[in-house]
Design a protein around this motif. Structure first.
Motif, short mmCIF file in Angstrom:
data_model
loop_
_atom_site.label_atom_id
_atom_site.label_comp_id
_atom_site.label_asym_id
_atom_site.label_seq_id
_atom_site.Cartn_x
_atom_site.Cartn_y
_atom_site.Cartn_z
N PRO A 39 9.28 4.28 3.39
CA PRO A 39 8.35 3.22 2.97
C PRO A 39 8.99 1.83 3.04
O PRO A 39 8.35 0.87 3.52
N ALA A 40 10.23 1.71 2.59
CA ALA A 40 10.92 0.42 2.64
C ALA A 40 11.19 0.01 4.09
O ALA A 40 11.09 -1.18 4.43
N ALA A 62 7.09 -4.51 8.83
CA ALA A 62 5.87 -5.28 8.59
C ALA A 62 6.20 -6.73 8.28
O ALA A 62 5.48 -7.65 8.71
N LEU A 63 7.27 -6.98 7.53
CA LEU A 63 7.68 -8.36 7.22
C LEU A 63 7.94 -9.14 8.49
O LEU A 63 7.58 -10.32 8.61
N PHE A 64 8.58 -8.48 9.45
CA PHE A 64 8.88 -9.15 10.72
C PHE A 64 7.59 -9.58 11.41
O PHE A 64 7.47 -10.72 11.87
N VAL A 115 -3.15 -4.34 8.14
CA VAL A 115 -3.09 -3.59 9.40
C VAL A 115 -1.65 -3.46 9.87
O VAL A 115 -1.22 -2.39 10.32
N ALA A 116 -0.88 -4.55 9.76
CA ALA A 116 0.52 -4.52 10.16
C ALA A 116 1.30 -3.49 9.34
O ALA A 116 2.12 -2.74 9.88
N VAL A 117 1.04 -3.45 8.03
CA VAL A 117 1.73 -2.49 7.16
C VAL A 117 1.38 -1.06 7.56
O VAL A 117 2.26 -0.19 7.66
N ILE A 118 0.10 -0.81 7.79
CA ILE A 118 -0.34 0.54 8.16
C ILE A 118 0.30 0.99 9.47
O ILE A 118 0.81 2.13 9.59
N LEU A 119 0.30 0.11 10.46
CA LEU A 119 0.89 0.46 11.75
C LEU A 119 2.40 0.70 11.62
O LEU A 119 2.94 1.64 12.24
N CYS A 120 3.05 -0.12 10.82
CA CYS A 120 4.50 0.04 10.64
C CYS A 120 4.83 1.32 9.87
O CYS A 120 5.87 1.94 10.12
N PHE A 121 3.96 1.72 8.95
CA PHE A 121 4.16 3.01 8.28
C PHE A 121 4.07 4.14 9.29
O PHE A 121 4.82 5.13 9.21
N GLY A 122 3.15 4.02 10.24
CA GLY A 122 3.04 5.04 11.27
C GLY A 122 4.29 5.11 12.12
O GLY A 122 4.76 6.20 12.47
#
Length: 217
Positions: free
Chosen positions: A127-128, A134-136, A105-112
């Motif tokens: 993407p990076a 997301a890592l944070f 979920v964190a990755v998806i939100l951060c991509f947004g």
């Protein structure tokens, strides 16, 4: 463009390694996985240096190799391997499956969020950039969701790696002094936190963060 594809590809491995760090059975194994993640981060810096032509990033990669791949994991492993608290195990509050879902979920939100960034320098590395954000948040989640004091230290380290990557992506030509300072700050933070963790264990004979309330008064 191939260089940026490598950067974005390596960033995906950072998410996998962050899950290995947070879900490892004991802090000593987390230290090994943190070293692996940091090595991936160094390779990403080298690829980014080649893609952007930033000579500063090569120095950044070297300092990160010394500090994040060698020194910090060695300090953590040497300190943490003697500290064990079977009563709390890995110290995770949430089940493994829920932790993985939370990371996704964190990755998806951060991509947004990253998709809305309009900086020209970020076009090829969105993407990076999303992974760095997301890592944070995965690191922050590790601090909140872990009872094991030592595993919380790794949450900080993940947050620091995310911040480190964000700066490298958005400011690859930052002065060398800034780069070295960011690469070495983890050493001092980990030394202090490892010393505090050892002191807490020697005093309370537990690594359960909830037991710190016994120190009140």
């Amino acid at each position: 463009m191939n260089g940026f594809l490598i950067v974005n590809g390596l960033s995906g491995l950072l998410i996998v390694s962050s899950l290995l760090v947070t879900l490892a059975g004991n802090p000593a194994n987390s230290a090994r996985f943190y070293a692996l993640q940091s090595f991936i981060l160094v390779m990403l810096f080298v690829a980014l240096a080649g893609a952007t032509g930033s000579g500063e990033l090569y120095l950044w990669s070297f300092t990160a190799l010394l500090t994040k791949v060698i020194l910090v994991p060695a300090i953590m492993y040497r300190t943490f391997r003697r500290l064990s608290d079977p009563a709390i195990g890995s110290g995770a509050v949430m089940p493994t499956a829920l932790s993985i879902v939370g990371a996704a979920v964190a990755v998806i939100l951060c991509f947004g969020v990253a998709s809305k960034v309009t900086l020209p320098a970020a076009d090829a590395i969105k993407p990076a950039l999303a992974v760095s954000l997301a890592l944070f948040f995965i690191g922050l989640g590790c601090i909140v969701a872990q009872r094991n004091i030592l595993k919380q230290v790794f949450g900080y380290c993940l947050m620091e790696n995310g911040s480190h990557l964000t700066l490298a992506l958005l400011a690859p030509n930052a002065p060398e002094l800034v780069e070295i300072g960011i690469a070495t700050d983890a050493i001092f933070a980990v030394v202090v936190m490892a010393a505090l963790g050892s002191r807490i264990f020697d005093t309370l004979h537990t690594l359960d963060a909830r037991q710190l309330t016994s120190l009140k008064g």
